[in-house]
Design a protein around this motif. Structure first.
Motif, PDB file in Angstrom:
ATOM      1  N   LYS A  14     -37.555  67.756   7.444  1.00  0.00           N
ATOM      2  CA  LYS A  14     -37.661  66.317   7.217  1.00  0.00           C
ATOM      3  C   LYS A  14     -38.998  65.806   7.811  1.00  0.00           C
ATOM      4  N   ARG A  15     -39.693  65.094   6.750  1.00  0.00           N
ATOM      5  CA  ARG A  15     -41.025  64.500   7.459  1.00  0.00           C
ATOM      6  C   ARG A  15     -41.085  63.207   7.209  1.00  0.00           C
ATOM      7  N   TYR A  16     -41.648  62.273   8.189  1.00  0.00           N
ATOM      8  CA  TYR A  16     -41.874  60.898   7.627  1.00  0.00           C
ATOM      9  C   TYR A  16     -43.169  60.636   8.116  1.00  0.00           C
TER      10      TYR A  16
ATOM     11  N   THR B 112     -30.372  60.172   3.710  1.00  0.00           N
ATOM     12  CA  THR B 112     -31.851  60.456   3.336  1.00  0.00           C
ATOM     13  C   THR B 112     -32.165  61.864   2.767  1.00  0.00           C
TER      14      THR B 112
ATOM     15  N   THR C 100     -31.898  62.107  12.525  1.00  0.00           N
ATOM     16  CA  THR C 100     -32.303  62.504  11.081  1.00  0.00           C
ATOM     17  C   THR C 100     -31.569  63.475  10.628  1.00  0.00           C
TER      18      THR C 100
END
Lengths: 133, 298
Positions: free
Chosen positions: B11-13, B53, B44
């Motif tokens: 998971k990347r923000y 998410t 996360t």
């Protein structure tokens, strides 16, 4: 509850090893008698606040080693050990304590001859009348 | 299949890679402690597991499928800050949960409120942070879920209520619940958990059965009177981390400790010790930055 078990989660020793050790010790000193029922896995996990899987694993190993037997629906019991089995259990308990002592002696730099001499003196002090107690 | 399965989760923000290839599984009846410094990816990971998410990549299976509305019959989630209604009371929340969840056990919920010394008539807005956490826990445990996800479940609780949480976790595990919890309190995790996953910057740096780790991970400490050739030890696959401070060498061993002891003993140290590692020591040696430059002396 027979035997008052206690494990130390802060030590680096696996909890199931600690528990196995304590059951064996309780049997060796007669705090747990042949035929006596052990607490259920759930009961002991709740009493000690440790994971039920850990208790189950200790019981499995104890059963494999012939120390306890489990019958479905009835619970786990201390086996009617023969003399050989009891001797072996006693030796196991003593071995753990001696291992730790010898390991410490080595850690502080005592050489083998010095340790052997020291052990001989200590044995002499605790077994003053030769082979017996 | 295990109730919780996470495979190569990413998971990347924006430019920040919050989770970078996390995998672990939690079987029924198991308590898995998810540990790591702040920002290491714990929350996360939870958000991805619950469908809060969308993961960038990877596979998540919760109760036999991807995150989906139907799973909430079996899954309870206690976030770090519970989403509660400030103007409603504790009793109101129990009533809402009873309507929302089929398996919600009202008598048990009332007993749990009592256990956490909560006044059911008090509005949530008037509660302390710890009391709000406790309300979230009451709702979760009263639903008798098969899977629990708990983000810092003991934050703000006093020692007595922290102990109550541990007891509830053990009971739930004994009943077959699969539990994953994050905590900064290593002491809690090393008591209740049978598995741990340690994250650092979104990656798993230590993982496994806690008792196996206790049995396998050791610290060998040796002191030498004169400098020795320790090059071979630095490249040894059994040694996870090598430190030297003056004449003392510390080896973090993750396989064959007895063999390492023999090999180090052959170098003729003046003292040699094999030390057990508890979870706190394992945690710090796993998340710490390597510091060879400051440790190299002589």
């Amino acid at each position: 509850m027979p035997g008052n078990f206690n494990v130390d989660p802060r030590s680096g020793v696996p909890l199931y090893t600690q528990l196995i050790e304590q059951v064996k010790r309780s049997i060796a000193v007669g705090a747990l008698l042949p035929g006596e029922r052990l607490p259920t896995v759930k009961q002991l996990a709740v009493d000690l606040t440790i994971n039920p899987n850990t208790v189950a694993r200790a019981y499995r190993d104890l059963e494999r080693d012939g120390v306890i037997e489990t019958s479905p629906g009835r619970g786990s019991f201390v086996r009617d050990g023969d003399l050989v089995q009891t001797r072996k259990t006693l030796t196991d308990v003593a071995a753990v304590a001696l291992e730790a002592a010898v390991r410490d002696a080595r850690a502080i730099g005592l050489d083998k001859a010095a340790l052997q001499a020291l052990l001989a003196r200590i044995i002499e002090r605790w077994y003053p009348h030769g082979d017996g107690q | 299949m295990n109730p919780i399965v996470i495979e190569s989760l990413h998971k990347r923000y924006g430019a920040f890679e919050a989770v970078a290839g996390v995998s672990f599984e939690v079987p029924a009846g198991s308590i898995c402690g998810l540990l790591g410094p702040n920002g290491s990816g714990k929350s996360t990971t939870f958000k991805c597991m619950l469908g809060l998410t969308q993961p960038g990549a990877g596979r998540i299976s919760i109760a036999g499928g991807p995150p989906r509305p139907a799973m909430f019959d079996e899954v309870a989630f206690v976030p770090e800050r519970s989403a509660l209604y400030d103007r409603f009371t504790g009793a109101d929340h129990l009533e809402m949960a009873r309507r929302a969840f089929r398996a919600f056990d009202m008598p048990r919920a009332k007993a749990l409120l009592d256990l956490f010394s909560l006044d059911p008539k008090k509005r949530i807005g008037k509660l302390s942070k710890g009391q709000r956490t406790a309300v979230g826990l009451v709702l979760a445990f009263a639903a008798r879920p098969r899977i629990m996800v708990l983000d810092e479940p003991a934050s703000g609780l006093d020692p007595i209520h922290q102990r109550a949480v541990l007891d509830l976790l053990i009971e739930a595990a004994a009943a077959g619940c699969a539990i994953v919890l994050s905590s900064h309190q290593i002491g809690q995790v090393e008591r209740a958990a049978d598995r741990v996953v340690v994250l650092k910057r979104g990656r798993v740096v230590l993982e496994g059965d806690l008792d196996e780790l206790r049995g396998r991970e050791k610290l060998v400490e040796a002191v030498f009177a004169a400098p020795v050739d320790d090059r071979r030890l630095r490249d040894d696959a059994r040694i996870r981390r090598f430190e030297r401070r003056g004449s003392m060498v510390r080896l973090y061993v993750h396989a064959d400790p007895d063999g390492v002891m023999r090999d180090v003993g052959a170098l003729g140290p003046v003292s040699l010790a094999l030390l057990d590692q508890n979870l706190e020591e394992l945690f710090f040696s796993a998340v710490e930055e390597p510091r060879p430059a400051t440790l190299e002396v002589g």
